[in-house]
Design an enzyme around this catalytic site. Structure first.
Site, short mmCIF file in Angstrom:
data_model
loop_
_atom_site.label_atom_id
_atom_site.label_comp_id
_atom_site.label_asym_id
_atom_site.label_seq_id
_atom_site.Cartn_x
_atom_site.Cartn_y
_atom_site.Cartn_z
N ASP A 10 0.87 -1.17 0.00
CA ASP A 10 0.00 0.00 0.00
C ASP A 10 0.92 1.23 0.00
O ASP A 10 2.12 1.12 0.25
CB ASP A 10 -0.86 -0.05 1.27
N ASP A 12 -0.26 5.15 0.94
CA ASP A 12 -0.52 6.16 1.97
C ASP A 12 -0.61 5.52 3.35
O ASP A 12 -1.42 4.62 3.59
CB ASP A 12 -1.81 6.91 1.65
N GLY A 54 -9.82 10.43 -2.60
CA GLY A 54 -10.01 11.86 -2.36
C GLY A 54 -11.34 12.38 -2.85
O GLY A 54 -12.02 13.16 -2.16
N LYS A 55 -11.74 11.99 -4.05
CA LYS A 55 -13.02 12.48 -4.60
C LYS A 55 -14.18 11.99 -3.74
O LYS A 55 -15.11 12.73 -3.43
CB LYS A 55 -13.19 12.02 -6.06
N ASN A 129 0.54 10.84 -7.64
CA ASN A 129 0.93 10.95 -6.22
C ASN A 129 1.93 9.86 -5.84
O ASN A 129 2.83 10.10 -5.02
CB ASN A 129 -0.30 10.87 -5.32
C1 XBP Z 1 -5.35 6.13 0.97
C2 XBP Z 1 -6.45 6.97 0.53
C3 XBP Z 1 -6.23 7.98 -0.49
C4 XBP Z 1 -5.55 9.26 -0.07
C5 XBP Z 1 -5.92 10.38 -0.99
O1 XBP Z 1 -4.99 5.25 -0.06
O2 XBP Z 1 -7.56 6.79 0.97
O3 XBP Z 1 -7.50 8.31 -0.92
O4 XBP Z 1 -5.98 9.65 1.23
O5 XBP Z 1 -5.58 10.10 -2.29
P1 XBP Z 1 -3.93 4.03 0.13
P2 XBP Z 1 -6.37 10.75 -3.52
O6 XBP Z 1 -3.66 3.86 1.59
O7 XBP Z 1 -4.62 2.87 -0.52
O8 XBP Z 1 -2.70 4.39 -0.64
O9 XBP Z 1 -6.84 12.12 -3.11
O10 XBP Z 1 -5.35 10.80 -4.63
O11 XBP Z 1 -7.54 9.85 -3.83
MG MG Z 2 -3.01 3.12 3.37
#
Ligand code: XBP
Ligand code: MG
Length: 259
Positions: A10, A12, A54-55, A129
């Site tokens: 993963d 984030d 995010g959206k 990102n």
């Molecule tokens: C984590 C998320 C993402 C980010 C925002 O994703 O929920 O939505 O918070 O990214 P992961 P965007 O842990 O699966 O990487 O605004 O680009 O959607």
């Molecule tokens: Mg994550």
């Protein structure tokens, strides 16, 4: 010889602590730029993280706050434009070196690469990102270490649906049992489990500690560095100070009963 062929990460919260000081301020900057008085503080953002993407998170906020958009505005277009602006702000922050990789991440990636373990990413966030994070992590060419980067809107449903892990497995051409997945959140774990991944490691962070990680054999505070030992919250580190390939192999073999 290792019992698994690939690691699926993963992004984030797992590769880096991007949420509080990366995504959150980028959303706020996009809101300000659009002339909106919305502001997501650390606590509110933590609650909004229950919604992945995010959206989708902006949509949820609009619903929770009962925001009335001008009738002339198409809501989906409005959110998409706001999110594009958020991505621009996020990329700019990371280009300034705002967010480092978490402890032990580069160490484990290096060990995996040297051992011929294949590397993949399965994330909800956008490819831009992911790239900006990897390109500013202090290791030239890191992006290219990942054979598969499954990211964002390329699948119909985001985590906790299994789609993005299923896509990563398909692009690797591997079965779930050939892989170990590394996550940080309950939504990520549900997604991985639903895709059939059982050899799972969770590295928690401030937003995800205390979440429900049922079905995960090993939950740690971080991957660990020699000078900063990892701590197990669920399962055990077999006396090791850090998570390395030997430990992941042990976890994989224990999961699939081939010890
Ligand atoms: C984590 C998320 C993402 C980010 C925002 O994703 O929920 O939505 O918070 O990214 P992961 P965007 O842990 O699966 O990487 O605004 O680009 O959607
Ligand atoms: Mg994550």
């Amino acid at each position: 010889m290792l019992g698994f062929k690939a690691l699926i990460f993963d992004v984030d919260g797992t590769l880096a602590d991007t949420e509080r000081d990366g995504h959150r301020p980028a959303f706020n900057a996009a809101f300000a730029e659009a002339g909106l008085d919305w502001r997501w503080d650390v606590e509110r953002y933590g609650r909004l993280l229950a919604v992945t993407g995010g959206k989708e998170r902006i949509q949820t906020y609009i619903e929770e706050e009962g925001v009335e958009l001008a009738p002339s505005l198409d809501q989906a277009d409005f959110i998409a434009a706001l999110h594009r602006s958020k991505t621009r702000h996020y990329v700019a922050r990371l280009e300034q070196g705002a967010i480092p990789l978490r402890p032990g991440v580069l160490r484990l990636l290096r060990e995996a690469r040297d051992a011929g373990v294949r590397l993949a990413i399965a994330t909800t966030t956008t490819p831009e990102n992911v790239n900006v994070l990897l390109d500013n992590a202090g290791e030239a060419g890191l992006r290219d270490w990942f054979e598969v980067i499954a990211a964002g809107d390329v699948v119909p449903l985001k985590k906790p649906a299994p789609d993005i892990f299923i896509l990563a497995l398909a692009e690797l051409g591997l079965d779930a049992r050939d892989c170990v997945a590394i996550e940080d959140s309950d939504n990520g774990v549900r997604s991985a489990l639903a895709a059939g991944l059982r050899a799972l490691l969770v590295t928690v962070n401030a937003y995800t500690q205390g979440q429900d990680f049922r079905g995960v054999p090993l939950v740690v505070d971080q991957l660990g560095e020699p000078a900063r030992p990892a701590r197990a919250l669920v399962g055990d580190l077999a006396g090791q100070p850090l998570v390395d390939l030997a430990l992941l192999d042990r976890l994989h073999r224990a999961t699939y009963g081939s010890v």
